[in-house]
Scaffold this motif. Structure first.
Motif, PDB file in Angstrom:
ATOM      1  N   ALA A  23       0.853  -1.192   0.000  1.00 16.37           N
ATOM      2  CA  ALA A  23       0.000   0.000   0.000  1.00 16.37           C
ATOM      3  C   ALA A  23       0.884   1.235   0.000  1.00 16.37           C
ATOM      4  O   ALA A  23       2.036   1.194   0.419  1.00 16.37           O
ATOM      5  N   GLU A  24       0.297   2.324  -0.488  1.00 16.56           N
ATOM      6  CA  GLU A  24       0.921   3.636  -0.360  1.00 16.56           C
ATOM      7  C   GLU A  24      -0.034   4.500   0.432  1.00 16.56           C
ATOM      8  O   GLU A  24      -1.257   4.311   0.362  1.00 16.56           O
ATOM      9  N   ALA A  25       0.510   5.417   1.202  1.00 16.42           N
ATOM     10  CA  ALA A  25      -0.331   6.257   2.053  1.00 16.42           C
ATOM     11  C   ALA A  25       0.109   7.710   1.956  1.00 16.42           C
ATOM     12  O   ALA A  25       1.306   8.011   1.968  1.00 16.42           O
ATOM     13  N   PHE A  26      -0.874   8.583   1.864  1.00 22.48           N
ATOM     14  CA  PHE A  26      -0.651  10.019   1.863  1.00 22.48           C
ATOM     15  C   PHE A  26      -1.369  10.569   3.091  1.00 22.48           C
ATOM     16  O   PHE A  26      -2.562  10.320   3.269  1.00 22.48           O
ATOM     17  N   SER A  27      -0.649  11.296   3.941  1.00 18.99           N
ATOM     18  CA  SER A  27      -1.233  11.799   5.185  1.00 18.99           C
ATOM     19  C   SER A  27      -1.105  13.308   5.275  1.00 18.99           C
ATOM     20  O   SER A  27      -0.097  13.889   4.864  1.00 18.99           O
ATOM     21  N   LEU A  28      -2.124  13.916   5.839  1.00 18.95           N
ATOM     22  CA  LEU A  28      -2.163  15.349   6.132  1.00 18.95           C
ATOM     23  C   LEU A  28      -2.419  15.454   7.631  1.00 18.95           C
ATOM     24  O   LEU A  28      -3.428  14.938   8.124  1.00 18.95           O
ATOM     25  N   ILE A  29      -1.502  16.115   8.362  1.00 19.23           N
ATOM     26  CA  ILE A  29      -1.532  16.067   9.821  1.00 19.23           C
ATOM     27  C   ILE A  29      -1.460  17.469  10.410  1.00 19.23           C
ATOM     28  O   ILE A  29      -0.563  18.250  10.069  1.00 19.23           O
ATOM     29  N   ARG A  30      -2.390  17.752  11.306  1.00 17.91           N
ATOM     30  CA  ARG A  30      -2.390  19.015  12.046  1.00 17.91           C
ATOM     31  C   ARG A  30      -1.538  18.799  13.304  1.00 17.91           C
ATOM     32  O   ARG A  30      -2.049  18.478  14.373  1.00 17.91           O
ATOM     33  N   THR A  31      -0.232  18.960  13.185  1.00 18.20           N
ATOM     34  CA  THR A  31       0.701  18.608  14.260  1.00 18.20           C
ATOM     35  C   THR A  31       0.501  19.429  15.527  1.00 18.20           C
ATOM     36  O   THR A  31       0.796  18.951  16.620  1.00 18.20           O
ATOM     37  N   GLN A  32      -0.015  20.647  15.394  1.00 18.34           N
ATOM     38  CA  GLN A  32      -0.178  21.487  16.580  1.00 18.34           C
ATOM     39  C   GLN A  32      -1.251  20.941  17.529  1.00 18.34           C
ATOM     40  O   GLN A  32      -1.320  21.355  18.686  1.00 18.34           O
ATOM     41  N   LEU A  33      -2.059  19.991  17.070  1.00 24.18           N
ATOM     42  CA  LEU A  33      -3.136  19.445  17.897  1.00 24.18           C
ATOM     43  C   LEU A  33      -2.795  18.116  18.559  1.00 24.18           C
ATOM     44  O   LEU A  33      -3.655  17.499  19.187  1.00 24.18           O
ATOM     45  N   ALA A  62      -5.736   1.207  -8.685  1.00 24.26           N
ATOM     46  CA  ALA A  62      -5.526   1.140  -7.242  1.00 24.26           C
ATOM     47  C   ALA A  62      -6.827   1.547  -6.555  1.00 24.26           C
ATOM     48  O   ALA A  62      -7.441   2.545  -6.906  1.00 24.26           O
ATOM     49  N   VAL A  63      -7.244   0.741  -5.604  1.00 20.93           N
ATOM     50  CA  VAL A  63      -8.408   1.072  -4.788  1.00 20.93           C
ATOM     51  C   VAL A  63      -7.895   1.925  -3.628  1.00 20.93           C
ATOM     52  O   VAL A  63      -6.829   1.660  -3.074  1.00 20.93           O
ATOM     53  N   PHE A  64      -8.653   2.979  -3.294  1.00 16.02           N
ATOM     54  CA  PHE A  64      -8.208   3.840  -2.195  1.00 16.02           C
ATOM     55  C   PHE A  64      -9.320   4.047  -1.192  1.00 16.02           C
ATOM     56  O   PHE A  64     -10.496   3.865  -1.483  1.00 16.02           O
ATOM     57  N   GLU A 116      -5.096   5.849   1.704  1.00 19.04           N
ATOM     58  CA  GLU A 116      -4.295   4.662   1.434  1.00 19.04           C
ATOM     59  C   GLU A 116      -4.686   4.104   0.077  1.00 19.04           C
ATOM     60  O   GLU A 116      -5.878   4.030  -0.240  1.00 19.04           O
ATOM     61  N   TYR A 117      -3.684   3.741  -0.709  1.00 17.80           N
ATOM     62  CA  TYR A 117      -3.876   3.188  -2.055  1.00 17.80           C
ATOM     63  C   TYR A 117      -3.395   1.746  -2.053  1.00 17.80           C
ATOM     64  O   TYR A 117      -2.261   1.459  -1.665  1.00 17.80           O
ATOM     65  N   PHE A 118      -4.253   0.849  -2.530  1.00 13.85           N
ATOM     66  CA  PHE A 118      -3.945  -0.575  -2.573  1.00 13.85           C
ATOM     67  C   PHE A 118      -3.960  -1.026  -4.029  1.00 13.85           C
ATOM     68  O   PHE A 118      -5.002  -0.933  -4.689  1.00 13.85           O
ATOM     69  N   PRO A 119      -2.818  -1.505  -4.569  1.00 12.70           N
ATOM     70  CA  PRO A 119      -2.789  -1.934  -5.970  1.00 12.70           C
ATOM     71  C   PRO A 119      -3.731  -3.125  -6.191  1.00 12.70           C
ATOM     72  O   PRO A 119      -3.556  -4.179  -5.596  1.00 12.70           O
ATOM     73  N   LEU A 120      -4.727  -2.931  -7.012  1.00 13.76           N
ATOM     74  CA  LEU A 120      -5.783  -3.916  -7.208  1.00 13.76           C
ATOM     75  C   LEU A 120      -5.227  -5.273  -7.628  1.00 13.76           C
ATOM     76  O   LEU A 120      -5.631  -6.313  -7.107  1.00 13.76           O
ATOM     77  N   GLU A 121      -4.290  -5.291  -8.533  1.00 12.98           N
ATOM     78  CA  GLU A 121      -3.762  -6.555  -9.057  1.00 12.98           C
ATOM     79  C   GLU A 121      -3.100  -7.398  -7.972  1.00 12.98           C
ATOM     80  O   GLU A 121      -3.198  -8.622  -7.976  1.00 12.98           O
ATOM     81  N   LEU A 122      -2.452  -6.762  -7.001  1.00 11.08           N
ATOM     82  CA  LEU A 122      -1.781  -7.487  -5.929  1.00 11.08           C
ATOM     83  C   LEU A 122      -2.765  -8.270  -5.066  1.00 11.08           C
ATOM     84  O   LEU A 122      -2.441  -9.321  -4.535  1.00 11.08           O
ATOM     85  N   TYR A 123      -3.991  -7.775  -4.948  1.00 13.16           N
ATOM     86  CA  TYR A 123      -4.974  -8.383  -4.052  1.00 13.16           C
ATOM     87  C   TYR A 123      -5.928  -9.348  -4.761  1.00 13.16           C
ATOM     88  O   TYR A 123      -6.765  -9.959  -4.133  1.00 13.16           O
ATOM     89  N   ARG A 124      -5.799  -9.486  -6.086  1.00  6.33           N
ATOM     90  CA  ARG A 124      -6.683 -10.411  -6.834  1.00  6.33           C
ATOM     91  C   ARG A 124      -6.269 -11.845  -6.590  1.00  6.33           C
ATOM     92  O   ARG A 124      -5.183 -12.195  -6.421  1.00  6.33           O
TER      93      ARG A 124
END
Length: 193
Positions: free
Chosen positions: A111-121, A166-168, A185-193
């Motif tokens: 999987a690949e993951a992209f995160s956006l984080i409000r660190t001050q909280l 990729a399913v996300f 999170e992105y999951f490559p569809l072919e890997l999970y078939r």
């Protein structure tokens, strides 16, 4: 961060898996309008779409190998537009993180993951460990003992740069009653078939 600008305002319907793990006629749609019935997704991939647990542990159990989180890029970025899902206003600074969940033995990217984080909280020790890239976000939340709530906001299908499907899923993590982290999170569809 741009992928989240205005997203809460353009939602056409309740996303599948927001409240239920079973949606009989559910489907996901890609940017071109291609539709895939949720029933056609591999069962384990459907399970990943609904989980509110630590994905790394679930991947380890399924693929039966240790999984590491490789941080590919991490930077602070100033919001050019509001991000309603996270209560980010124009001009707010957020931590952006791109990561891969990779099998230690096989080297496969699960999987690949992209995160956006409000660190001050988030508490200072949690923030330091996050910025220092000690461990993945899910494991860090569990190990820190912070009470949190995860809510799936969106699921869909995207094509990667090389044309693969990729399913996300995008979910929000709320800590101490405040939305703090958005993760796609992105999951490559072919890997999970």
């Amino acid at each position: 961060m741009h992928r989240y600008y205005g997203r809460a305002t353009d939602a056409h319907s309740e996303p599948p898996f927001r409240c239920d793990g079973f949606v009989r006629a559910g489907e996901i749609v890609d940017a071109t309008g291609e539709r895939i019935a949720l029933s056609q997704l591999p069962p384990f991939l459907r399970a990943l779409m609904v989980t509110d647990g630590t994905v790394t542990k679930i991947l380890e159990a399924y693929f039966w190998e240790p999984v590491v989180v490789d941080t590919l890029e991490q930077r602070f970025e100033v919001a050019l537009e509001p991000v309603p899902w996270l209560d980010v206003e124009r001009g707010d600074s957020c931590l952006i993180r791109d990561a891969q969940l990779r099998g230690v033995d096989s080297g496969r990217c699960f999987a690949e993951a992209f995160s956006l984080i409000r660190t001050q909280l988030i508490p200072p020790d949690f923030r330091r460990r996050l910025i220092d890239r000690e461990i993945g976000i899910g494991v860090l939340i569990r190990d820190s003992g912070l009470e949190s709530y995860r809510e799936v906001l969106d699921v869909g299908l995207e094509r990667t740069a090389d044309g693969r499907a990729a399913v996300f899923r995008t979910y929000r993590i709320t800590i101490e009653h405040q939305p703090v982290i958005l993760i796609t999170e992105y999951f490559p569809l072919e890997l999970y078939r």
